[in-house]
Design a protein around this motif. Structure first.
Motif, PDB file in Angstrom:
ATOM      1  N   ALA A  44       8.609  -1.225  10.881  1.00 39.89           N
ATOM      2  CA  ALA A  44       8.641  -0.855   9.461  1.00 39.89           C
ATOM      3  C   ALA A  44       7.297  -0.287   9.008  1.00 39.89           C
ATOM      4  CB  ALA A  44       9.013  -2.068   8.612  1.00 39.89           C
ATOM      5  N   PHE A  45       6.198  -0.861   9.484  1.00 41.58           N
ATOM      6  CA  PHE A  45       4.884  -0.317   9.145  1.00 41.58           C
ATOM      7  C   PHE A  45       4.732   1.105   9.674  1.00 41.58           C
ATOM      8  CE2 PHE A  45       3.437  -4.743   8.415  1.00 41.58           C
ATOM      9  CZ  PHE A  45       2.841  -4.549   7.184  1.00 41.58           C
ATOM     10  N   ILE A  46       5.196   1.339  10.884  1.00 43.34           N
ATOM     11  CA  ILE A  46       5.112   2.682  11.470  1.00 43.34           C
ATOM     12  C   ILE A  46       5.992   3.659  10.692  1.00 43.34           C
ATOM     13  CG2 ILE A  46       5.678   4.050  13.517  1.00 43.34           C
ATOM     14  CD1 ILE A  46       4.876   1.527  15.167  1.00 43.34           C
ATOM     15  N   ALA A  47       7.215   3.250  10.384  1.00 44.92           N
ATOM     16  CA  ALA A  47       8.143   4.133   9.666  1.00 44.92           C
ATOM     17  C   ALA A  47       7.625   4.459   8.264  1.00 44.92           C
ATOM     18  CB  ALA A  47       9.520   3.483   9.589  1.00 44.92           C
ATOM     19  N   ALA A  48       7.129   3.462   7.553  1.00 40.79           N
ATOM     20  CA  ALA A  48       6.605   3.705   6.203  1.00 40.79           C
ATOM     21  C   ALA A  48       5.356   4.582   6.257  1.00 40.79           C
ATOM     22  CB  ALA A  48       6.300   2.382   5.509  1.00 40.79           C
ATOM     23  N   PHE A  49       4.508   4.345   7.249  1.00 44.70           N
ATOM     24  CA  PHE A  49       3.312   5.171   7.397  1.00 44.70           C
ATOM     25  C   PHE A  49       3.691   6.630   7.636  1.00 44.70           C
ATOM     26  CE2 PHE A  49      -0.107   7.076   9.903  1.00 44.70           C
ATOM     27  CZ  PHE A  49      -1.180   6.863   9.048  1.00 44.70           C
ATOM     28  N   LEU A  50       4.644   6.849   8.522  1.00 43.99           N
ATOM     29  CA  LEU A  50       5.096   8.220   8.780  1.00 43.99           C
ATOM     30  C   LEU A  50       5.681   8.856   7.524  1.00 43.99           C
ATOM     31  CD1 LEU A  50       6.721   7.845  12.308  1.00 43.99           C
ATOM     32  CD2 LEU A  50       4.576   8.990  11.730  1.00 43.99           C
ATOM     33  N   PHE A  51       6.443   8.077   6.768  1.00 42.21           N
ATOM     34  CA  PHE A  51       7.026   8.593   5.533  1.00 42.21           C
ATOM     35  C   PHE A  51       5.932   9.010   4.546  1.00 42.21           C
ATOM     36  CE2 PHE A  51       8.470   7.762   1.170  1.00 42.21           C
ATOM     37  CZ  PHE A  51       9.485   8.701   1.087  1.00 42.21           C
ATOM     38  N   PHE A  52       4.930   8.153   4.362  1.00 39.51           N
ATOM     39  CA  PHE A  52       3.850   8.477   3.429  1.00 39.51           C
ATOM     40  C   PHE A  52       3.034   9.672   3.912  1.00 39.51           C
ATOM     41  CE2 PHE A  52       4.300   4.061   1.783  1.00 39.51           C
ATOM     42  CZ  PHE A  52       4.455   4.386   0.449  1.00 39.51           C
ATOM     43  N   PRO A 104       0.069  14.543   3.617  1.00 38.58           N
ATOM     44  CA  PRO A 104      -0.761  14.398   4.820  1.00 38.58           C
ATOM     45  C   PRO A 104      -2.214  14.014   4.548  1.00 38.58           C
ATOM     46  CG  PRO A 104       0.526  16.409   4.927  1.00 38.58           C
ATOM     47  CD  PRO A 104       0.721  15.841   3.554  1.00 38.58           C
ATOM     48  N   ALA A 105      -2.736  14.360   3.402  1.00 41.17           N
ATOM     49  CA  ALA A 105      -4.138  14.056   3.109  1.00 41.17           C
ATOM     50  C   ALA A 105      -4.340  12.625   2.626  1.00 41.17           C
ATOM     51  CB  ALA A 105      -4.665  15.028   2.058  1.00 41.17           C
ATOM     52  N   SER A 106      -3.276  11.855   2.534  1.00 40.88           N
ATOM     53  CA  SER A 106      -3.381  10.532   1.916  1.00 40.88           C
ATOM     54  C   SER A 106      -3.395   9.379   2.916  1.00 40.88           C
ATOM     55  CB  SER A 106      -2.226  10.333   0.943  1.00 40.88           C
ATOM     56  OG  SER A 106      -1.018  10.218   1.670  1.00 40.88           O
ATOM     57  N   ILE A 107      -3.883   9.595   4.109  1.00 40.56           N
ATOM     58  CA  ILE A 107      -3.866   8.534   5.114  1.00 40.56           C
ATOM     59  C   ILE A 107      -4.701   7.340   4.655  1.00 40.56           C
ATOM     60  CG2 ILE A 107      -4.574   7.922   7.460  1.00 40.56           C
ATOM     61  CD1 ILE A 107      -3.753  10.755   8.281  1.00 40.56           C
ATOM     62  N   ALA A 108      -5.887   7.587   4.160  1.00 42.82           N
ATOM     63  CA  ALA A 108      -6.745   6.490   3.699  1.00 42.82           C
ATOM     64  C   ALA A 108      -6.120   5.784   2.501  1.00 42.82           C
ATOM     65  CB  ALA A 108      -8.128   7.014   3.345  1.00 42.82           C
ATOM     66  N   TRP A 109      -5.552   6.554   1.578  1.00 46.16           N
ATOM     67  CA  TRP A 109      -4.924   5.945   0.405  1.00 46.16           C
ATOM     68  C   TRP A 109      -3.731   5.087   0.820  1.00 46.16           C
ATOM     69  CZ3 TRP A 109       0.034   6.243  -1.488  1.00 46.16           C
ATOM     70  CH2 TRP A 109       0.239   5.649  -2.723  1.00 46.16           C
ATOM     71  N   THR A 110      -2.962   5.568   1.777  1.00 47.14           N
ATOM     72  CA  THR A 110      -1.784   4.831   2.231  1.00 47.14           C
ATOM     73  C   THR A 110      -2.174   3.466   2.770  1.00 47.14           C
ATOM     74  OG1 THR A 110      -0.592   6.859   2.755  1.00 47.14           O
ATOM     75  CG2 THR A 110       0.143   4.857   3.864  1.00 47.14           C
ATOM     76  N   LEU A 111      -3.196   3.422   3.583  1.00 46.05           N
ATOM     77  CA  LEU A 111      -3.605   2.153   4.183  1.00 46.05           C
ATOM     78  C   LEU A 111      -4.258   1.212   3.174  1.00 46.05           C
ATOM     79  CD1 LEU A 111      -4.917   3.469   7.595  1.00 46.05           C
ATOM     80  CD2 LEU A 111      -2.738   2.345   7.108  1.00 46.05           C
ATOM     81  N   GLN A 112      -4.713   1.734   2.039  1.00 46.51           N
ATOM     82  CA  GLN A 112      -5.312   0.900   1.002  1.00 46.51           C
ATOM     83  C   GLN A 112      -4.311   0.501  -0.076  1.00 46.51           C
ATOM     84  OE1 GLN A 112      -8.531   3.278  -0.442  1.00 46.51           O
ATOM     85  NE2 GLN A 112      -9.800   2.910   1.353  1.00 46.51           N
ATOM     86  N   SER A 113      -3.142   1.081  -0.044  1.00 52.54           N
ATOM     87  CA  SER A 113      -2.152   0.859  -1.090  1.00 52.54           C
ATOM     88  C   SER A 113      -1.357  -0.422  -0.839  1.00 52.54           C
ATOM     89  CB  SER A 113      -1.198   2.055  -1.137  1.00 52.54           C
ATOM     90  OG  SER A 113      -0.097   1.780  -1.952  1.00 52.54           O
ATOM     91  N   TYR A 114      -1.267  -1.262  -1.866  1.00 51.84           N
ATOM     92  CA  TYR A 114      -0.452  -2.466  -1.734  1.00 51.84           C
ATOM     93  C   TYR A 114       1.021  -2.101  -1.633  1.00 51.84           C
ATOM     94  CZ  TYR A 114       1.407  -2.329  -6.475  1.00 51.84           C
ATOM     95  OH  TYR A 114       2.086  -1.970  -7.602  1.00 51.84           O
ATOM     96  N   PHE A 115       1.418  -0.971  -2.203  1.00 48.16           N
ATOM     97  CA  PHE A 115       2.817  -0.550  -2.166  1.00 48.16           C
ATOM     98  C   PHE A 115       3.275  -0.280  -0.732  1.00 48.16           C
ATOM     99  CE2 PHE A 115       6.286   2.561  -2.739  1.00 48.16           C
ATOM    100  CZ  PHE A 115       7.130   1.765  -3.493  1.00 48.16           C
TER     101      PHE A 115
END
Length: 134
Positions: free
Chosen positions: A82-90, A95-106
């Protein structure tokens, strides 16, 4: 074989529905607008159906060879996927939001909720299936 496929489809459908309702409720609590909540629930249901269908159902088929209900190891495996799938979705969406994705509680809430929902329905339906002898 048809009976087993119906259990996979039942798990997929109920998990997607639950995921959509959960995100719709979350949206209603956050924004207080029923239209936004219904729209979010519908989009989340479709998202859940596609992502669960691509990632969770094949994994479920693999794990069902040694089926155990409410196995914590299965929950951990579903969580990683699920972490992999959600990461790929985000990342695909932005594409520029990798850092934001990993910092997001959502991101973490979405991943854990998706894993727990699928694991719960998988275990409940598997329990029903093993009780009926299929």
């Amino acid at each position: 074989m048809k009976k087993i496929a119906s259990y996979y489809l039942m798990t997929l459908g109920l998990s997607s529905l639950t995921f959509g309702l959960l995100l719709g409720f979350y949206s209603f609590v956050m924004y207080g607008d029923m239209i936004i909540a219904l729209f979010t629930a519908a989009i989340a249901l479709l998202y859940g159906f596609v992502v669960y269908g691509l990632f969770a159902v094949p994994l479920q088929m693999k794990l069902q060879k040694k089926a155990r209900t409410f196995n914590v190891m299965y929950l951990l495996i579903y969580s990683v996927v699920a972490f992999i799938a959600a990461f790929l979705f985000f990342v695909i969406n932005e594409p520029a939001s990798i850092a934001w994705t990993l910092q997001s509680y959502f991101y973490y809430m979405l991943s854990i909720a998706a894993a727990v929902i699928y694991w719960l329905w998988d275990s409940l339906i598997l329990y029903k299936r093993t009780a009926s002898g299929v």
